[in-house]
Design a protein around this motif. Sequence first.
Motif, PDB file in Angstrom:
ATOM      1  N   LEU A 346     -31.332  15.913  16.113  1.00 29.28           N
ATOM      2  CA  LEU A 346     -32.428  15.138  16.748  1.00 29.28           C
ATOM      3  C   LEU A 346     -32.532  13.483  16.701  1.00 29.28           C
ATOM      4  N   VAL A 347     -31.927  13.206  15.681  1.00 31.74           N
ATOM      5  CA  VAL A 347     -31.939  11.755  15.470  1.00 31.74           C
ATOM      6  C   VAL A 347     -30.955  10.908  16.826  1.00 31.74           C
ATOM      7  N   ASP A 348     -29.757  11.806  16.581  1.00 27.11           N
ATOM      8  CA  ASP A 348     -28.696  11.525  18.007  1.00 27.11           C
ATOM      9  C   ASP A 348     -29.386  11.280  19.250  1.00 27.11           C
ATOM     10  N   ASP A 349     -30.152  12.437  19.520  1.00 25.79           N
ATOM     11  CA  ASP A 349     -30.685  12.691  20.635  1.00 25.79           C
ATOM     12  C   ASP A 349     -31.589  11.509  21.289  1.00 25.79           C
ATOM     13  N   ALA A 350     -32.688  11.191  20.096  1.00 29.67           N
ATOM     14  CA  ALA A 350     -33.398   9.908  20.279  1.00 29.67           C
ATOM     15  C   ALA A 350     -32.681   8.752  20.329  1.00 29.67           C
ATOM     16  N   VAL A 351     -31.548   8.391  19.647  1.00 32.13           N
ATOM     17  CA  VAL A 351     -30.833   7.195  19.867  1.00 32.13           C
ATOM     18  C   VAL A 351     -30.308   7.143  20.968  1.00 32.13           C
ATOM     19  N   ARG A 352     -29.597   8.293  21.716  1.00 34.32           N
ATOM     20  CA  ARG A 352     -28.986   8.337  22.879  1.00 34.32           C
ATOM     21  C   ARG A 352     -30.047   7.943  23.957  1.00 34.32           C
ATOM     22  N   ARG A 353     -31.311   8.379  24.119  1.00 30.15           N
ATOM     23  CA  ARG A 353     -32.281   7.857  24.792  1.00 30.15           C
ATOM     24  C   ARG A 353     -32.331   6.585  24.899  1.00 30.15           C
ATOM     25  N   VAL A 354     -32.407   6.024  23.895  1.00 35.30           N
ATOM     26  CA  VAL A 354     -32.882   4.552  23.539  1.00 35.30           C
ATOM     27  C   VAL A 354     -31.614   3.650  24.319  1.00 35.30           C
ATOM     28  N   LEU A 355     -30.387   3.924  23.762  1.00 35.14           N
ATOM     29  CA  LEU A 355     -29.076   3.423  24.169  1.00 35.14           C
ATOM     30  C   LEU A 355     -29.082   3.772  25.664  1.00 35.14           C
ATOM     31  N   ARG A 356     -29.443   4.754  26.281  1.00 31.18           N
ATOM     32  CA  ARG A 356     -29.330   5.032  27.654  1.00 31.18           C
ATOM     33  C   ARG A 356     -30.285   3.861  28.533  1.00 31.18           C
ATOM     34  N   VAL A 357     -31.313   3.700  28.182  1.00 27.89           N
ATOM     35  CA  VAL A 357     -32.322   2.743  28.742  1.00 27.89           C
ATOM     36  C   VAL A 357     -31.822   1.268  28.602  1.00 27.89           C
ATOM     37  N   LYS A 358     -31.200   1.116  27.515  1.00 28.33           N
ATOM     38  CA  LYS A 358     -30.497  -0.272  27.627  1.00 28.33           C
ATOM     39  C   LYS A 358     -29.145  -0.481  28.401  1.00 28.33           C
ATOM     40  N   HIS A 359     -28.692   0.371  28.428  1.00 24.11           N
ATOM     41  CA  HIS A 359     -27.616   0.334  29.576  1.00 24.11           C
ATOM     42  C   HIS A 359     -28.158   0.398  30.859  1.00 24.11           C
ATOM     43  N   GLU A 360     -29.228   1.152  30.913  1.00 28.09           N
ATOM     44  CA  GLU A 360     -29.565   0.867  32.538  1.00 28.09           C
ATOM     45  C   GLU A 360     -30.483  -0.414  32.911  1.00 28.09           C
ATOM     46  N   LEU A 361     -30.841  -1.132  31.892  1.00 24.69           N
ATOM     47  CA  LEU A 361     -31.411  -2.490  32.004  1.00 24.69           C
ATOM     48  C   LEU A 361     -30.276  -3.702  32.096  1.00 24.69           C
ATOM     49  N   GLY A 362     -29.060  -3.239  31.830  1.00 27.02           N
ATOM     50  CA  GLY A 362     -27.872  -4.142  31.892  1.00 27.02           C
ATOM     51  C   GLY A 362     -27.463  -4.736  30.491  1.00 27.02           C
ATOM     52  N   LEU A 363     -28.327  -4.429  29.487  1.00 25.97           N
ATOM     53  CA  LEU A 363     -28.334  -5.130  28.147  1.00 25.97           C
ATOM     54  C   LEU A 363     -26.622  -5.004  27.737  1.00 25.97           C
ATOM     55  N   PHE A 364     -26.156  -4.063  27.886  1.00 22.08           N
ATOM     56  CA  PHE A 364     -24.734  -3.899  27.486  1.00 22.08           C
ATOM     57  C   PHE A 364     -23.758  -4.683  28.315  1.00 22.08           C
ATOM     58  N   ALA A 365     -23.942  -4.805  29.561  1.00 23.94           N
ATOM     59  CA  ALA A 365     -23.304  -5.650  30.354  1.00 23.94           C
ATOM     60  C   ALA A 365     -23.378  -7.250  29.984  1.00 23.94           C
ATOM     61  N   ASP A 366     -24.626  -7.441  29.729  1.00 26.80           N
ATOM     62  CA  ASP A 366     -24.813  -9.084  29.244  1.00 26.80           C
ATOM     63  C   ASP A 366     -26.343  -9.018  28.523  1.00 26.80           C
ATOM     64  N   PRO A 367     -25.994  -9.145  27.666  1.00 28.61           N
ATOM     65  CA  PRO A 367     -27.439  -9.045  26.548  1.00 28.61           C
ATOM     66  C   PRO A 367     -28.410 -10.410  26.709  1.00 28.61           C
ATOM     67  N   TYR A 368     -27.854 -11.245  27.137  1.00 31.67           N
ATOM     68  CA  TYR A 368     -28.342 -12.498  27.622  1.00 31.67           C
ATOM     69  C   TYR A 368     -28.901 -12.685  29.041  1.00 31.67           C
ATOM     70  N   ARG A 369     -28.958 -11.465  29.805  1.00 30.08           N
ATOM     71  CA  ARG A 369     -29.131 -11.575  31.376  1.00 30.08           C
ATOM     72  C   ARG A 369     -30.579 -11.940  31.690  1.00 30.08           C
ATOM     73  N   TYR A 370     -31.307 -11.767  30.511  1.00 31.30           N
ATOM     74  CA  TYR A 370     -32.947 -12.068  30.941  1.00 31.30           C
ATOM     75  C   TYR A 370     -33.297 -13.485  30.757  1.00 31.30           C
ATOM     76  N   VAL A 371     -32.254 -14.260  29.770  1.00 28.72           N
ATOM     77  CA  VAL A 371     -32.362 -15.574  29.297  1.00 28.72           C
ATOM     78  C   VAL A 371     -31.313 -16.526  29.919  1.00 28.72           C
ATOM     79  N   ASP A 372     -30.376 -16.257  30.682  1.00 27.20           N
ATOM     80  CA  ASP A 372     -29.434 -17.356  30.881  1.00 27.20           C
ATOM     81  C   ASP A 372     -29.784 -18.207  31.831  1.00 27.20           C
ATOM     82  N   ASP A 373     -30.474 -18.108  32.567  1.00 26.79           N
ATOM     83  CA  ASP A 373     -31.078 -19.198  33.692  1.00 26.79           C
ATOM     84  C   ASP A 373     -32.155 -19.926  33.404  1.00 26.79           C
TER      85      ASP A 373
END
Length: 754
Positions: A346-373
């Motif tokens: 149950l914990v893994d499923d919840a974590v997986r869902r949170v990480l999925r949205v972070k991936h979709e937001l591009g935060l793993f690609a660039d954690p600072y994408r929203y503050v770079d410019d």
Amino acid sequence: MIRKFLAGLAVMAGLSPVFSPVAALAQDDVERQIDALLAEMTLEEKIGQLTQYSSFWDATGPAPQGGEQEEKFDQVRDGRVGSMLNVVGRDEVRAVQELAVEDSRLGIPLIFGYDVVHGHKTIFPIPLAEAASWDLDLIEQSARIAAIEAAAQGLNWTFAPMVDISRDPRWGRVMEGAGEDPYLGSRVAVARVNGFQGDDLSADDTIAATIKHLAGYGFSEGGRDYNTVDVGSVTLHNIILPPFKAAIDEANVRTAMNSFNTLNGVPATGDSYLQRDLLKGAWGFDGFIVSDWGSGREMIDHGFAASERDAAELAIEAGSDMDMESYVYRDHLADLVESGDVDIALVDDAVRRVLRVKHELGLFADPYRYVDDPAQEDILMAPAHRAIALEVAKDSIVLLKNEDSLLPLKQGEKIALIGALAADKDTPLGNWRAAGESDTAVSVVEGFEAAGVDFTYREGAAVQVGEAGFPQPVVVNTSDRSGFDAAVAAARKADKVVLVLGEDGLQSGEGRSRSDIGLPGVQQELLEAVHAANPATVLVVMSGRPLILDWADANIPAIVQAWHLGHESGHAIASVVTGAHNPGGKLPMSFPRSVGQIPVYYNYLNTGRPGPLENEVFWSHYNDLPNTPLYPFGHGLSYTGFAYSELEIVQNAGAVTVSVMVENTGEMAGEEVVQLYLRDPVASVARPVRELKGFEKVMLVPGEITQVTFELSGAELGFYDQHGNFTVEYGAFEVYVGGSSMADLGASFTRTGD
């Protein structure tokens, strides 16, 4: 650190580097990367991803020393926090993100949330007002601009849109939703989610949306915030849930928030039917669910959980993924897993869902994408954003009454502009104003000046006295009538009066329920005094909810519902009352005649004794009041007229096409919201007397005639039964088309099995 570590995980898993553009990754690759990261996480780090804190210090200043603040600070550095809310601004977001990315073992980025409800820096009309525009394109643009501005300040997640349907204007949060109807509410929900999330969630100017509150919060008993909810399954599935399902099916909303209330005696945070069976099960929702503020711990007060440990167990088992400011996961989830009381899956499923949205937001690609410019913040309050805010504000205004064409004002007329709200630059911003600065709205006084109106301003009566900023309740003036004489004198000298009355911007919103929804304080007395001095009075109502306007309707010739319209309020109101803009707004919520009539709504079920019966007492009615609302759902006048004719229904291969001719019969171009209502008079479950099933907004010049066509499929003809099963039945159906829920142009058809 994050790039080296996660890139290593990707190589070991045979994948492309984690920091490749998210849009370029196949979904299977994203899921495998999430699985690889999960395999490296400790139980404490997993629980951290499910923990959300509010801002706990000035992020650009020194770190906190000692106590709970320092403890939270250290938890971010230890990778034991997954999200922050109320951290706003590029420098602030970067400072906290660096703690998570550079100092923690795995460097997993945080997601930053905020209540971006009706604009961010540029404030748009409150959502209830936007719904009155019935303009889905403008509503989507409003959310798009809010997302652009929020992202420019480092945010990537909003706790909006609120998609609760409500029939009770006493409830303060009606200002945050789209009103009483599930069809309109569903269309608005999809538009707003699309606006926030855009076409590419990994872009640096889009943010994840949240549909809230799951479920039934808008049906709080007595209109009292946080109160219990008791509704039947037919109401739940046909009225409350459709906007949630539409946002998932049609807009792929990425997060949902559960609600404070109980439903069937179960607090929503611990409701496995709503969260696991329905949302994540039958509806296939693959985003994550966040609790509302402290609602995990509040299950103890509901009498549902025996302790915080019990609350944590109930919440995770029910499917609540992220715990907002409740601490029950932080403090108890590890022990629950280690003791075997909670399955780690149950914990893994919840974590997986949170990480999925972070991936979709591009935060793993660039954690600072929203503050770079640094230049991103230059777009805040941009002229183009203000221009759209003005258009939305003008279209949100509803003309409730206009006897003898008192409006629009005419050139050369001397106007007395009266009311403290007319000069108020704060109230029009409404509640939930995000990063909007106080006292920055265009006032009605300023709007009249810019429009060249010949007017004299008098306050009449203050709306509030003393310090009453958020979150304290507004202090209402109930005794100061010192300005009455000057207002009455100005009214007598004027050709017409424009009287601006209503609620302060903080008299609606969360925690702002009202038992008496008349004009607050001494404003009703001022209205009556001014009207006695000059009957040619226009009442402009600013409010975050429908108010009781029965005296005004009986006595005041022209009434304009102006809501809380955001930064461009004064210009929008001046534009409408001068006729520069022809109002076309329609009510998304019925206006009651009195508080005793609540709830009153258009799509009610008939009774066994519907009446009306002359000289008979035994039918469903009040002895002292009509059953009908003062102003019905869908109502709204124009400075021109519209005529409906030639209603036709054609059936073909199961589909039903409804067409109608609409003509502008007046002397001014105007917009009309053409509304289609359906009735299923005999069904296996009693159906409402009318249900909105389609609408289209059309602009017509004088004398112009156009045909408006609607398509009805099983989605519109069917309904959910008492077991939550969707069904489409055969038999007769009635169709009504017109300019409100009281439309009288009707026809019928029969759906057969042939």
